[in-house]
Design a protein around this motif. Structure first.
Motif, PDB file in Angstrom:
ATOM      1  N   PRO A  20      44.834  37.200  42.703  1.00  0.00           N
ATOM      2  CA  PRO A  20      45.852  37.149  41.978  1.00  0.00           C
ATOM      3  C   PRO A  20      46.907  35.887  42.606  1.00  0.00           C
ATOM      4  O   PRO A  20      47.700  35.107  41.877  1.00  0.00           O
ATOM      5  N   LEU A  45      44.297  41.959  35.620  1.00  0.00           N
ATOM      6  CA  LEU A  45      44.715  40.982  36.530  1.00  0.00           C
ATOM      7  C   LEU A  45      46.034  40.610  35.734  1.00  0.00           C
ATOM      8  O   LEU A  45      46.916  39.939  36.603  1.00  0.00           O
ATOM      9  N   LYS A  47      48.523  42.206  35.085  1.00  0.00           N
ATOM     10  CA  LYS A  47      49.743  42.858  35.694  1.00  0.00           C
ATOM     11  C   LYS A  47      50.047  42.291  37.232  1.00  0.00           C
ATOM     12  O   LYS A  47      51.206  42.616  37.529  1.00  0.00           O
ATOM     13  N   ALA A  48      49.053  41.901  37.807  1.00  0.00           N
ATOM     14  CA  ALA A  48      49.214  41.348  39.003  1.00  0.00           C
ATOM     15  C   ALA A  48      49.516  39.848  39.140  1.00  0.00           C
ATOM     16  O   ALA A  48      49.754  39.421  40.213  1.00  0.00           O
ATOM     17  N   THR A  49      49.673  39.278  37.736  1.00  0.00           N
ATOM     18  CA  THR A  49      49.838  37.679  37.960  1.00  0.00           C
ATOM     19  C   THR A  49      50.855  37.670  36.842  1.00  0.00           C
ATOM     20  O   THR A  49      51.516  38.178  36.198  1.00  0.00           O
TER      21      THR A  49
END
Length: 125
Positions: A20, A45, A47-49
């Motif tokens: 991320p 990914l 949601k995390a980026t």
């Protein structure tokens, strides 16, 4: 010099400890230039980026669940090659774009079947 349309990050993050963070650095470079960043296959990914969307190499088996899990603003695309059923699926599921892999021979087009331009013309109409 041509403007970059988008940046696609293929899902080969071998050796990276913090994926991320790496994606975030790329997004930080691209955002000021209004260049979207797409992730390949690794939709979780999003949601995390700060990435703008996802590109799938094939139809995901749980697409409806994935679609509910990501932002409505996320761009979604799919590689179709020349499979008309996959193209129809993409249209029916309102994807933002489809990819045809390669339409002309090159040193990098050996990994997929070449798409006849007539297939693309048929879908654009």
């Amino acid at each position: 010099m041509p403007k970059t349309s988008l940046v696609a990050l293929w899902d080969n993050f071998k050796g990276l400890e913090n994926i991320p963070e790496f994606i975030g650095k790329i997004c930080d470079i691209c955002k000021p230039k209004s260049v979207p960043v797409l992730l390949n296959n690794r939709w979780e990914l999003l949601k995390a980026t700060k990435a703008d969307g996802i590109h799938f190499n094939e139809i995901p088996s749980k697409y409806k669940t994935i679609k509910k899990s990501i932002s409505e603003k996320s761009l979604v695309g799919l590689t179709c090659n020349k499979d008309l059923e996959i193209i129809e699926w993409a249209i029916n599921n309102q994807l933002d774009y489809i990819s045809f892999c390669s339409i002309s021979p090159s040193s990098t087009s050996i990994s997929c079947e070449l798409v006849d331009f007539k297939v693309i013309q048929k879908q654009v109409r």
